[in-house]
Design an enzyme around this catalytic site. Sequence first.
Site, PDB file in Angstrom:
ATOM      1  N   ASP A  63       0.879  -1.397   0.056  1.00 58.95           N
ATOM      2  CA  ASP A  63      -0.303  -0.009   0.177  1.00 58.95           C
ATOM      3  C   ASP A  63       0.913   0.857  -0.066  1.00 58.95           C
ATOM      4  O   ASP A  63       1.510   1.425   0.961  1.00 58.95           O
ATOM      5  CB  ASP A  63      -0.842   0.179   1.428  1.00 58.95           C
ATOM      6  CG  ASP A  63      -2.164   0.759   1.330  1.00 58.95           C
ATOM      7  OD1 ASP A  63      -2.071   2.261   0.345  1.00 58.95           O
ATOM      8  OD2 ASP A  63      -2.688   1.120   2.136  1.00 58.95           O
ATOM      9  N   ASP A  72      -2.992   6.235  -5.689  1.00 58.32           N
ATOM     10  CA  ASP A  72      -2.913   5.320  -4.570  1.00 58.32           C
ATOM     11  C   ASP A  72      -3.272   3.744  -5.245  1.00 58.32           C
ATOM     12  O   ASP A  72      -3.830   2.960  -5.926  1.00 58.32           O
ATOM     13  CB  ASP A  72      -3.974   6.160  -3.722  1.00 58.32           C
ATOM     14  CG  ASP A  72      -3.960   5.207  -2.905  1.00 58.32           C
ATOM     15  OD1 ASP A  72      -3.074   4.609  -1.948  1.00 58.32           O
ATOM     16  OD2 ASP A  72      -5.327   4.621  -2.377  1.00 58.32           O
TER      17      ASP A  72
END
Length: 462
Positions: free
Chosen positions: A95, A297
Site C-alpha cells: 500500500d 494510490d
Amino acid sequence: PNREASLTVKHKYGPCFQSNKDQLQVLNHTEILLQDQSRVNSIHSMFSKNSDGNKLRESQATTLPANSGLTIGTSNYIVTVGLGTPKIDQTLAFDTGSDLTWAQCEPCATQCYNQKDPIFDPSKSTSYTNISCPTPLCSQLTSATGSPQQCPDSKCLYRVRYGDGSFTMGYFSKERLTITSDVVDNFIFGCGQDNEGLFEDIAGLLGLGRGQVSLVQQAAQKYSQFFSYCLPSTTSSTGYLTLGKGNEVSSSLKFTPMLTLSQGPSFYGLNLIGISVGGQRLSIPTSVFSTVGTIIDSGTVITRLPPTAYNALRTKFRDMMRNYQMTSASSPFDTCYDLSKSQSVSIPSISFFFDGDVSVDLDKVGILVMLSQTEACLAFAGNSNPSNIAIFGNEQQKGLEVAYDVVGGRIGFRPGKFGLTLNTGNYIVTMGHGTRKRDLKLAFGNDSDLNWTQCKPCAGQY
C-alpha cells in the site's frame, strides 16, 4: 551499490492466490466497490480537515513480483516476503498510502482473522525484539498511525484503524525482513495481537508510503528510495514489485514531478493537468485539477475525478460509444453498457496528462470494467464534493509500470512488461537448472518439444 529486488505481484481475489474452495468466498464487484468507497471517504476526510489540506508542493526530498486491500478488503495487490529467523513467508498487501508494515502474530492475544500463511510466531524467531516505551523510536508511531504512543508493560503498543472500521493493534517491534535474497535487519513493523475487520487471507500489510517507518525509508541505503510496480491486467495474471533501480533507470520511463501533500504527507502527489478521450483533449481548465490536487494510490480501485472533469470525460465517452446499448447504472458507475449483442467492441482511448509534458495512455482494462460477461461500465467516478482531492486508482494503473523516485522527487510511467516476449505471444515461467539451482526464465508453448536455454561460453552469439 545500486541493488534491485523483485517480488511477484498477485491479485488478492485471483486464482494465483485463492484456492478453488476459497473462490466461493471471493467478494463480488458490489462488495469490493463499497469497500473502495470507504477508503476514498477516509482519504477525503483526511484532506478536508483543514482548508490547506489539498494544496501540494514539489517534493524537496534529498534524502517484489506483485499480484492483483487504509481499507484492506478492496482489490488489493499482494506480495510474499520473509519474516523472522528462520524466515517464515508472509503474504502482505502492499500500500503506497500506508507507512507501517504489520503482520498478525502469535499468540493472537485478543483476536486474529483467518489467513492462508502460518501466523508469524515471534517466540520462534531469534531476531525478534520488542521496542520499549517511552522512547524516541516509539514516538514515531504518532506520525505513522495517527495514534499516540501507548506503553503497557514498557512495551510500545501500536494501533491502526482503517476507513472501513477494520483495525490492527499489537506490539511495535524489530525483526529481520527478507525480500527475495536480500535481508533488511532490525526492520520496524507491527506485530499484530488484535486484528479485526475485512482483512481475510492475507497476513498483513507492507507499507510503501513516505513516512519514516515505511519500507521505502527503512531500506533507503539498500534501495535508494526507489521502487516500481506493474499491476497485472487480470486477476489470473501476475505483475511485479521491484525495490531499487539496478544499474540504471530506463529511458522509456516518462517522469512527472512528485508532489507532497501537507495534510497527507505519506501519500504521493501528482499534478494532473488534462485528459483526452479518443485522442481529443477535453476542454477542462487546469484549475479544476490544481485547486483540489491529485494523489496516486495503489489501494484505491477506481479513479476519482473532480465533478467538472468527470462530467467532461463521461460526455465525450458516451458520444463515442453511442453505437452501443446503455443499461442501468451500477454505483459508483453511471455509464454502463449491455454488450450481449456486440461481437466486438471498439473502446475509445483515454490518456491522462501530467506536469512535465507527460502523457499516460491507459490500458483498455483500465477504461471499461466488466461487471459480468455482457455488462461493462466506464471505470471512473466523479467526486460528490468538488473540493475533494482526485485519486488515480489501481484500476487505471493496470498494464503500466509506475516508478517512484523519492530522492529525485518524481514519478514515472511506461507501458508494463509482463510475460509476453520473443515476439511470439509465449508466456514465461521460472524454473531451476543445475545442482546448485539457478532460476531461469523460459517461454513455454504447446507447439515445441525441445527444452533449451542459452549456455556459456556462448561460442556463437549471445
